[in-house]
Motif scaffolding. Structure first.
Motif, short mmCIF file in Angstrom:
data_model
loop_
_atom_site.label_atom_id
_atom_site.label_comp_id
_atom_site.label_asym_id
_atom_site.label_seq_id
_atom_site.Cartn_x
_atom_site.Cartn_y
_atom_site.Cartn_z
N ALA A 1 10.10 -3.06 12.52
CA ALA A 1 8.72 -3.50 12.68
C ALA A 1 8.41 -4.70 11.78
N LEU A 2 8.90 -4.67 10.54
CA LEU A 2 8.63 -5.78 9.62
C LEU A 2 9.39 -7.03 10.05
N ALA A 3 10.59 -6.86 10.59
CA ALA A 3 11.33 -8.02 11.10
C ALA A 3 10.59 -8.66 12.26
N GLU A 4 9.85 -7.86 13.01
CA GLU A 4 9.14 -8.34 14.19
C GLU A 4 7.75 -8.88 13.85
N PHE A 5 7.23 -8.51 12.69
CA PHE A 5 5.85 -8.85 12.32
C PHE A 5 5.64 -10.37 12.32
N GLY A 6 4.55 -10.82 12.92
CA GLY A 6 4.31 -12.25 13.08
C GLY A 6 3.55 -12.89 11.95
N GLY A 7 3.10 -12.11 10.95
CA GLY A 7 2.34 -12.68 9.84
C GLY A 7 3.21 -12.97 8.64
N SER A 8 2.56 -13.12 7.48
CA SER A 8 3.26 -13.37 6.22
C SER A 8 3.42 -12.05 5.47
N MET A 9 4.38 -12.01 4.55
CA MET A 9 4.69 -10.76 3.88
C MET A 9 5.29 -11.03 2.51
N LEU A 10 4.83 -10.24 1.51
CA LEU A 10 5.47 -10.19 0.20
C LEU A 10 5.89 -8.75 -0.02
N LEU A 11 7.14 -8.54 -0.39
CA LEU A 11 7.73 -7.21 -0.41
C LEU A 11 8.39 -6.93 -1.76
#
Length: 663
Positions: A487-497
């Protein structure tokens, strides 16, 4: 060996194991894999004689000492080092008996003195055999490996937080002499450097290890065999977790389970792989990403069987940039209201589409940084400038405590979306594993993994364009972790993990920030480079701690073995000079191409930097400057693409140079 035959275990009316058989050989390191609630921890309880089997037999060699990690630690004022040494129960019993006899001899003058004196001599020999004189040193090595600094070794146990107490419990278990070591989720409260240390420690351990872990890379590094809890049976797979994934996926394919859904899932994952291959701008990071995403193809059948298919909605809009940090300081206010900075001089930007992993040792300030970015903590200096339209989805480590224990998943979501049809809410929650009647069950008795899934579902329902995730995979089982990774690989927004799950990091982020030495900087490398960076820092710290040595004293870090003859320094220098001349002739044309690429890259990056400042200016987004804004963003996109091409060319050229020098 450990042997189970026709073993049956129940929890209430639920059958966990039904006539199961398995064997564990001495010295094996075995990983237990299965869904939450499959019976892994229950089998651990049986191995420790805490419960009885409902049927069948479980045989453990007589005389085997079993060590395990306490899940709950009673409050105590004992020093951390002494608490860890207490794990060696045999040693503590000998020490107590020796102390009691010493007191008796000091106060007694009767005929028993000689007899007690003999026992004292025996105890002294037994204490030497038990390693009494090295116990403090061994405990300190365990504490240091798990991230405790020397000034913490003498601190009382009850002065530490819950996560650090669990580290103490792990150190205590490792301190105990044992032939069988049971580890139930040992990495949940560890950061990456402590995990790497634990992997090395377990590799050197001489006994048998049974391990429950949902961290697939940790399992792959430690386990030699996988026991899979599958529909009441235990299926043995040879090799580590990756071997298990391949073998199990093949079994499911051969059994033709949900073949059409598998095909669709594989096609969807392949599209992600292709997209990220095209997007990656760093060759080394691209290779890591492609390998990690290719592994997801193998998992497609397992995803289907798990019944969990997390989909994170793409954001409705994507400002660019999302966040600008200028000389920002992050920290907290003390009891007197004074600012206590933990991180200083942060000058970074979060762009639309950024996917950033945050690295750093435990206590460096990663969670403080994320809380400040999320607005949970105010910046205590400098500026945190958010773009208009920024929507943050923040998953914190304490997120599970925010849930209403008496409410159901459906009630939680309905509170966020009171005007949405119930069937739509049910369909959405079904993707997070809350299907059928589960959607109306109260969450109080749910597992930590189920609560974490619900918390994440509530966060992403609101379609954030920036996800801030602080250890989102804690408590999740392997299947749910894989679904979250997809799901995170597919997510179209920005991300800090922030995560200690290396597979999650490899698969979902494109670049890294590192939190160290009181600030935050971009990290130009991948997880292998970060491991090397940690090792270099630890070695440098040890050299500083060791200090200068006496002339005759060996140095374990730098001294060569005493039997090695010293090299011929003159001949060595001549050989090195000849090698340099040969390489110089071969390097010249390659270096000319590198210089040309570097010159163009410097020009492009200089222009990009100027555009970044312009884009960060709020005045650019007024209606009067619309045409300028469109032209600026278009030019920035062109330059960013060219920069990626140049970086990839630069890396390829340097790879050629490195191969040349390795000949």
């Amino acid at each position: 060996m450990i042997r189970a035959s026709a073993l049956t275990l129940r929890r209430g009316t639920k059958v966990l194991l039904d006539q199961a058989d398995f064997v564990v050989h001495p010295g094996e390191r075995v990983g237990f894999v299965g869904k939450n609630g499959a019976g892994k921890s229950t089998l651990f309880a049986l191995l420790q004689h805490e419960i009885d089997a409902d049927a069948g037999n479980l045989d453990i060699p007589a005389g085997w000492r079993i060590a395990s990690v306490q899940q709950e630690i009673a409050s105590t004022h004992d020093a951390a080092r002494e608490f860890v040494i207490d794990g060696d129960v045999h040693l503590r019993r000998l020490q107590a008996e020796r102390a009691a006899l010493g007191d008796h001899l000091a106060a007694s003058a009767d005929d028993s003195t000689d007899r007690h004196g003999v026992r004292v001599a025996e105890l002294e020999a037994e204490l030497i055999e038990a390693g009494a004189w090295s116990a403090a040193s061994r405990a300190e090595q365990l504490l240091a490996g798990l991230g405790f600094t020397p000034d913490q070794w003498a601190r009382p146990v009850d002065s530490f937080s819950g996560g650090w107490r669990m580290r103490l419990a792990l150190a205590r278990a490792l301190m105990a002499p044992s032939e069988l070591l049971l580890l139930d989720e040992p990495t949940n409260h560890l950061d990456l450097d402590a995990m790497l240390w634990l992997e090395r420690w377990l590799a050197a351990y001489q006994g048998t290890v049974l391990l429950i872990s949902h961290d697939t890379e940790f399992l792959d590094s430690v386990a030699q065999t996988i026991l899979h809890f599958d529909q009441g049976k235990l299926v043995r797979y040879r090799g580590g977790y990756q071997d298990f994934v391949v073998a199990r996926a093949e079994r499911l394919r051969q059994s033709n389970i949900a073949w059409e859904r598998q095909t669709r899932e594989s096609a969807r994952l392949q599209s992600f792989i292709d997209r990220f291959k095209a997007k990656a701008s760093k060759a080394k990071q691209a290779q890591s990403r492609v390998k990690a995403l290719a592994r997801m193809e193998l998992l497609a059948p397992i995803h289907v069987e798990s019944g969990i298919d997390i989909r994170i909605p793409s954001p409705d809009n994507m400002p660019d940039p999302l966040l600008v940090l200028e000389d920002m300081q992050a920290g907290y206010l003390n009891d007197h209201g004074d600012a206590v900075p933990i991180l200083r001089n942060i000058n970074l930007m979060v762009r639309g589409g950024d996917r950033i992993g945050i690295l750093g040792v435990n206590g460096a300030g990663k969670s403080t940084l994320v809380k400040t970015l999320a607005g949970q903590l105010p910046a205590i200096g400098g500026e945190r400038r958010a773009s208009r339209g920024l929507e943050i989805g923040y998953f914190a480590q304490h997120q599970l405590d925010m849930l209403d224990p008496d409410a159901t998943p459906l009630q939680h979501l309905a509170r966020l979306a009171p005007n949405t049809r119930e069937q739509e809410l049910r369909n959405y929650l079904g993707g997070f594993g809350f299907g059928g009647e589960r959607v109306t069950d109260v969450i109080a008795p749910m597992s930590g993994g189920e609560k974490a899934r619900l918390a994440l579902a509530l966060i992403v329902w609101q379609k954030p364009n920036l996800l801030l995730l602080d250890e989102p995979s804690n408590h999740l089982d392997v299947e749910t972790r894989e679904a979250l990774t997809t799901a995170l690989a597919e997510f179209g927004g920005s991300m800090l993990l922030v995560s200690h799950d290396r597979h999650l990091l490899r698969t979902t982020v494109d670049s890294f920030w590192i939190v160290a030495d009181g600030t935050v900087l971009p990290f130009d490398g991948d997880l292998e480079d970060y491991r090397d960076w940690l090792t270099d820092r630890q070695q440098a710290a040890r050299r500083r701690d060791d200090g200068p040595r006496s002339p005759g004293e060996s140095n374990p870090v730098t001294d060569a073995d005493s039997g090695t003859a010293p090299p011929d320094r003159k001949q060595q220098k001549r050989d090195e000079a000849q090698q340099r001349q040969r390489l110089a002739a071969l390097r010249k044309p390659l270096q000319a191409r590198v210089d040309k690429v570097e010159a163009e890259l410097a020009r492009v990056q200089q222009e990009l930097q100027a555009l970044d400042h312009l884009i960060a200016n709020p005045d650019l987004y007024t209606d009067a400057r619309r045409d300028e804004r469109v032209a600026t963003l278009a030019r920035h996109g062109e330059l960013a693409k060219r920069s990626g091409e140049l970086e990839e060319a630069w890396l390829e050229l340097h790879t050629e140079l490195e191969q040349l020098e390795s000949v």
